[in-house]
Write a protein that holds these residues in place. Structure first.
Motif, mmCIF file in Angstrom:
data_model
loop_
_atom_site.group_PDB
_atom_site.id
_atom_site.type_symbol
_atom_site.label_atom_id
_atom_site.label_comp_id
_atom_site.label_asym_id
_atom_site.label_seq_id
_atom_site.Cartn_x
_atom_site.Cartn_y
_atom_site.Cartn_z
ATOM 1 N N ARG A 207 0.828 -1.207 0.000
ATOM 2 C CA ARG A 207 0.000 0.000 0.000
ATOM 3 C C ARG A 207 0.862 1.257 0.000
ATOM 4 O O ARG A 207 0.483 2.280 -0.590
ATOM 5 C CB ARG A 207 -0.930 -0.017 1.211
ATOM 6 N N THR A 208 2.011 1.189 0.638
ATOM 7 C CA THR A 208 2.924 2.331 0.644
ATOM 8 C C THR A 208 3.405 2.642 -0.767
ATOM 9 O O THR A 208 3.443 3.800 -1.200
ATOM 10 C CB THR A 208 4.131 2.039 1.558
ATOM 11 N N ILE A 209 3.783 1.596 -1.502
ATOM 12 C CA ILE A 209 4.287 1.796 -2.860
ATOM 13 C C ILE A 209 3.167 2.259 -3.785
ATOM 14 O O ILE A 209 3.358 3.143 -4.625
ATOM 15 C CB ILE A 209 4.936 0.504 -3.380
ATOM 16 N N ARG A 210 1.973 1.682 -3.637
ATOM 17 C CA ARG A 210 0.845 2.111 -4.461
ATOM 18 C C ARG A 210 0.519 3.577 -4.191
ATOM 19 O O ARG A 210 0.129 4.316 -5.096
ATOM 20 C CB ARG A 210 -0.381 1.240 -4.184
ATOM 21 N N ARG A 211 0.680 4.013 -2.961
ATOM 22 C CA ARG A 211 0.434 5.414 -2.633
ATOM 23 C C ARG A 211 1.474 6.308 -3.319
ATOM 24 O O ARG A 211 1.150 7.385 -3.829
ATOM 25 C CB ARG A 211 0.476 5.619 -1.119
ATOM 26 N N ILE A 212 2.721 5.870 -3.336
ATOM 27 C CA ILE A 212 3.768 6.620 -4.039
ATOM 28 C C ILE A 212 3.425 6.734 -5.522
ATOM 29 O O ILE A 212 3.559 7.803 -6.132
ATOM 30 C CB ILE A 212 5.135 5.938 -3.857
ATOM 31 N N ILE A 213 2.969 5.630 -6.111
ATOM 32 C CA ILE A 213 2.611 5.630 -7.532
ATOM 33 C C ILE A 213 1.462 6.594 -7.790
ATOM 34 O O ILE A 213 1.482 7.377 -8.751
ATOM 35 C CB ILE A 213 2.250 4.204 -7.988
ATOM 36 N N ARG A 214 0.435 6.569 -6.928
ATOM 37 C CA ARG A 214 -0.698 7.488 -7.101
ATOM 38 C C ARG A 214 -0.250 8.940 -6.982
ATOM 39 O O ARG A 214 -0.705 9.804 -7.745
ATOM 40 C CB ARG A 214 -1.790 7.187 -6.063
ATOM 41 N N ASN A 215 0.627 9.213 -6.040
ATOM 42 C CA ASN A 215 1.125 10.581 -5.873
ATOM 43 C C ASN A 215 1.915 11.040 -7.096
ATOM 44 O O ASN A 215 1.847 12.208 -7.500
ATOM 45 C CB ASN A 215 1.991 10.677 -4.619
ATOM 46 N N ARG A 216 2.685 10.119 -7.676
ATOM 47 C CA ARG A 216 3.431 10.459 -8.886
ATOM 48 C C ARG A 216 2.478 10.769 -10.036
ATOM 49 O O ARG A 216 2.688 11.714 -10.800
ATOM 50 C CB ARG A 216 4.375 9.313 -9.273
ATOM 51 N N HIS A 217 1.420 9.987 -10.167
ATOM 52 C CA HIS A 217 0.451 10.211 -11.243
ATOM 53 C C HIS A 217 -0.324 11.504 -11.020
ATOM 54 O O HIS A 217 -0.752 12.151 -11.994
ATOM 55 C CB HIS A 217 -0.521 9.033 -11.331
ATOM 56 N N ALA A 218 -0.528 11.900 -9.762
ATOM 57 C CA ALA A 218 -1.299 13.110 -9.464
ATOM 58 C C ALA A 218 -0.648 14.357 -10.051
ATOM 59 O O ALA A 218 -1.331 15.351 -10.340
ATOM 60 C CB ALA A 218 -1.466 13.256 -7.949
ATOM 61 N N ARG A 219 0.667 14.331 -10.250
ATOM 62 C CA ARG A 219 1.368 15.507 -10.776
ATOM 63 C C ARG A 219 0.870 15.884 -12.160
ATOM 64 O O ARG A 219 0.881 17.055 -12.539
ATOM 65 C CB ARG A 219 2.870 15.250 -10.804
ATOM 66 N N THR A 220 0.437 14.867 -12.933
ATOM 67 C CA THR A 220 0.021 15.130 -14.310
ATOM 68 C C THR A 220 -1.287 15.906 -14.384
ATOM 69 O O THR A 220 -1.653 16.381 -15.459
ATOM 70 C CB THR A 220 -0.121 13.807 -15.085
ATOM 71 N N ARG A 221 -2.003 16.024 -13.255
ATOM 72 C CA ARG A 221 -3.222 16.834 -13.249
ATOM 73 C C ARG A 221 -2.901 18.323 -13.230
ATOM 74 O O ARG A 221 -3.761 19.149 -13.531
ATOM 75 C CB ARG A 221 -4.105 16.475 -12.049
ATOM 76 N N PHE A 222 -1.689 18.663 -12.876
ATOM 77 C CA PHE A 222 -1.313 20.062 -12.732
ATOM 78 C C PHE A 222 -0.180 20.485 -13.667
ATOM 79 O O PHE A 222 -0.023 21.677 -13.945
ATOM 80 C CB PHE A 222 -0.885 20.338 -11.279
ATOM 81 N N PHE A 223 0.607 19.512 -14.139
ATOM 82 C CA PHE A 223 1.738 19.811 -15.009
ATOM 83 C C PHE A 223 1.724 18.867 -16.204
ATOM 84 O O PHE A 223 1.071 17.823 -16.187
ATOM 85 C CB PHE A 223 3.069 19.645 -14.256
ATOM 86 N N ASP A 224 2.459 19.254 -17.220
ATOM 87 C CA ASP A 224 2.636 18.386 -18.385
ATOM 88 C C ASP A 224 3.333 17.105 -17.941
ATOM 89 O O ASP A 224 4.415 17.158 -17.346
ATOM 90 C CB ASP A 224 3.462 19.123 -19.438
ATOM 91 N N GLY A 225 2.723 15.954 -18.230
ATOM 92 C CA GLY A 225 3.289 14.683 -17.796
ATOM 93 C C GLY A 225 4.691 14.435 -18.313
ATOM 94 O O GLY A 225 5.475 13.722 -17.679
#
Length: 330
Positions: free
Chosen positions: A220-238
């Motif tokens: 769950r810790t790693i999945r949370r890291i992955i989700r946080n990384r993906h969240a950046r694309t909502r605000f910046f160019d991926g």
């Protein structure tokens, strides 16, 4: 910053075989426009055309001589095509280089068929993608006068290829012909990427002070890291955060903890980059001993990607080090 030098051979020298003769190419594609494009680009690269025909030529009639480079375009892979690909994969194992273009829907089946030849697999490629793949194929032949590449140099070259691919895509969009991509030059220099792929215990590697073998954290810790990384694309160019190697490692680490098998298609999606780019990184990471492919015993038409034990241990050490650093700040 250290620089990596890659001696450059002229186009004619690159396309010449060990005996000084031009490398021969075989092209199999059902789409006439694609077949014509590939033929034109291989001729522009200075290669000799041995055969250019439909995919059915691979499984119709007797086996025929093939070129040192074989290009197959199969966006749809039915049983006869997959069987022909498997035979071709075995046949070109050491004598030729195979480039296969397919679709994301057929990727898992095609990937499973190409397990012996170290084929380049392209997913829904543009013309520029095919040209870059052709250039990579040329560099694999022994007379290119490239020195033996170190692990660091291979990663440097892979990153250079990605950069050239982006440039080629832009040239394609502006209508610049393939001659511009195959332009002659004398040398190129790129900055070294550092020790991103340094082997355990090698340069840039540090042992944990405790000497205790670390374990991987909760999935769950790693999945949370992955989700946080993906969240950046909502605000910046991926594209600002493209880091396919790390995203691949994170996804496979979580899958290892969860005892879940990961298909190549799923891993391409997790990488956050186009499938063709992801496949290049997967291939490089397999060569680096970080990943390995597992055949499906129940269905030989499928294959899965997993971390090697060495890579899993390196990830565990990384998370242990991050945990220790975080604890010092609290």
């Amino acid at each position: 910053m250290p620089q990596a030098d890659f001696p450059y051979a002229s186009l004619e020298e690159q396309a010449a075989g060990p005996a000084g003769m031009r490398l021969a190419v075989s092209i199999f594609a059902d789409r006439e426009q694609v077949r014509d494009q590939i033929r034109d680009d291989t001729m522009a690269a200075g290669m000799a055309l041995r055969e250019c025909g439909p995919v059915a030529a691979l499984f119709d009639g007797e086996a025929r001589p093939i070129g040192e480079v074989v290009l197959v375009d199969c966006p749809r892979a039915d049983a006869p095509v997959l069987a022909a690909l498997s035979r071709l994969d075995l046949r070109v194992h050491s004598a030729a280089h195979l480039i296969v273009s397919t679709s994301i829907e057929a990727l898992d089946d095609v990937f499973a068929c190409c397990d012996q030849s170290d084929a380049q697999i392209l997913v829904d490629p543009s013309r520029a993608d095919r040209i870059i793949a052709l250039g990579r194929a040329l560099t694999r032949f022994s007379n290119l006068r490239l020195r033996e590449l170190s692990e660091e140099d291979r990663v440097t070259l892979l990153r250079l290829i990605e950069q050239v691919g982006e440039i080629a895509q832009r040239l394609d969009q502006f209508g610049v012909g393939h001659a511009a991509i195959f332009g002659e030059g004398k040398a190129f220099r790129v900055e070294s990427p550092g020790s991103d792929f340094a082997a355990q215990g090698g340069k840039g590697s540090k042992r944990l002070a405790s000497g205790v073998s670390p374990t991987l954290p909760d999935a769950r810790t790693i999945r949370r890291i992955i989700r946080n990384r993906h969240a950046r694309t909502r605000f910046f160019d991926g594209a600002l955060f493209a880091d396919p190697a790390w995203d691949i490692l994170l996804d496979l680490t979580a899958a290892r903890i969860e005892s879940v098998r990961v298909s190549v298609t799923s891993l391409c999606i997790a990488s956050g980059v186009p499938p063709t780019t992801a496949l290049r990184w997967i291939g490089q990471m397999i060569q680096a001993g970080l990943l390995h492919r597992n055949e499906d015993d129940a269905d030989r038409r499928r294959a899965f990607i997993a971390l090697t034990d060495r890579a899993a241990h390196m990830m565990a050490r990384y998370f242990a080090e991050v945990g220790r650093s975080t604890a010092k700040l609290t």
